[in-house]
Scaffold this motif. Structure first.
Motif, mmCIF file in Angstrom:
data_model
loop_
_atom_site.group_PDB
_atom_site.id
_atom_site.type_symbol
_atom_site.label_atom_id
_atom_site.label_comp_id
_atom_site.label_asym_id
_atom_site.label_seq_id
_atom_site.Cartn_x
_atom_site.Cartn_y
_atom_site.Cartn_z
ATOM 1 N N ILE A 137 0.758 -1.342 0.074
ATOM 2 C CA ILE A 137 -0.056 -0.031 -0.066
ATOM 3 C C ILE A 137 0.777 1.293 0.029
ATOM 4 C CG2 ILE A 137 -1.528 1.358 1.566
ATOM 5 C CD1 ILE A 137 -3.272 -1.228 2.036
ATOM 6 N N PRO A 138 1.689 1.351 0.750
ATOM 7 C CA PRO A 138 2.766 2.685 0.727
ATOM 8 C C PRO A 138 3.469 2.704 -0.566
ATOM 9 C CG PRO A 138 3.028 1.473 2.862
ATOM 10 C CD PRO A 138 2.246 0.634 1.869
ATOM 11 N N TYR A 140 2.542 1.592 -3.571
ATOM 12 C CA TYR A 140 1.598 2.022 -4.798
ATOM 13 C C TYR A 140 1.137 3.490 -4.417
ATOM 14 C CZ TYR A 140 2.032 -2.391 -6.869
ATOM 15 O OH TYR A 140 2.515 -3.514 -7.577
ATOM 16 N N TYR A 141 0.875 3.778 -2.961
ATOM 17 C CA TYR A 141 0.551 5.176 -2.824
ATOM 18 C C TYR A 141 1.495 6.055 -3.091
ATOM 19 C CZ TYR A 141 -0.546 9.452 -0.221
ATOM 20 O OH TYR A 141 -0.757 10.774 -0.109
ATOM 21 N N SER A 145 0.858 8.550 -5.959
ATOM 22 C CA SER A 145 0.513 10.274 -5.592
ATOM 23 C C SER A 145 1.923 11.012 -6.358
ATOM 24 C CB SER A 145 0.919 10.286 -4.177
ATOM 25 O OG SER A 145 2.131 9.972 -3.694
#
Length: 185
Positions: A137-138, A140-141, A145
């Motif tokens: 998750i971090p 791909y975030y 972003s």
């Protein structure tokens, strides 16, 4: 100039898939820079017609490449387009590694598998296999972003970044570029 540098970097990487990704990035950049719908239709039609000449072009390039490594990669692409031979850059082996990464992720989807006995050979799959959702998750975030922030900074020119981000994603799904985020920033 940034886009030209990115595409030239991918070509100089001398990986067969990087050559394909660079060519697709160039095509996407040209398509996005065209203004009228008629010109875009003409470009797509010309690209489809050009597909029939790709083997001849690849053979010509491989015979005149600046380095033997590049010549080998273009001959591998020639073999792929003329006979469907994927043994040169071992696409079958890559697909096996991609599948093992997905399987490893499903074996431990939350925290991942920190002791894999193989390299998944694709950052976007390996990050999930190694770190699970907690690390995925971090990752791909940050990736998406970064894309959003760069587009905001570019304003009206944000569509010019799309081919570069497209190439970055393609490389992430086809090669072990664990440094893709630092390169993107």
């Amino acid at each position: 100039y940034f886009k030209v540098f990115l595409f030239l970097f991918l070509l100089q990487a001398s990986y067969t898939l990087a050559i394909l990704i660079a060519a697709l990035g160039f095509a996407l950049q040209i398509f996005l820079s065209l203004k009228s719908p008629i010109t875009k239709i003409f470009f797509v039609t010309a690209a489809i017609i050009a597909l029939f000449f790709i083997p001849d072009l690849l053979l010509l390039i491989s015979n005149n490449a600046a380095s033997s490594n590049m010549a080998i990669r273009f001959r591998e692409l020639y073999s792929f387009f003329t006979s469907g031979d994927t043994s040169g850059y071992n696409l079958n082996g890559r697909l096996t590694l991609y599948g093992k990464s997905v399987e490893a992720f499903f074996n431990s989807p939350i925290i991942g598998n920190r002791r894999l006995d193989f390299d998944g050979h694709a950052t976007c799959f390996t990050v999930l296999a190694d770190t699970g959702i907690i690390g995925g998750i971090p990752f791909y975030y940050l990736l998406f972003s970064m894309n959003k922030r760069v587009k905001a900074l570019l304003g009206n020119y944000s569509k010019n970044f799309m081919p570069a981000f497209f190439c970055l994603l393609c490389m992430g799904f086809s090669n072990p570029i664990h440094n893709s985020l630092p390169l993107a920033f």
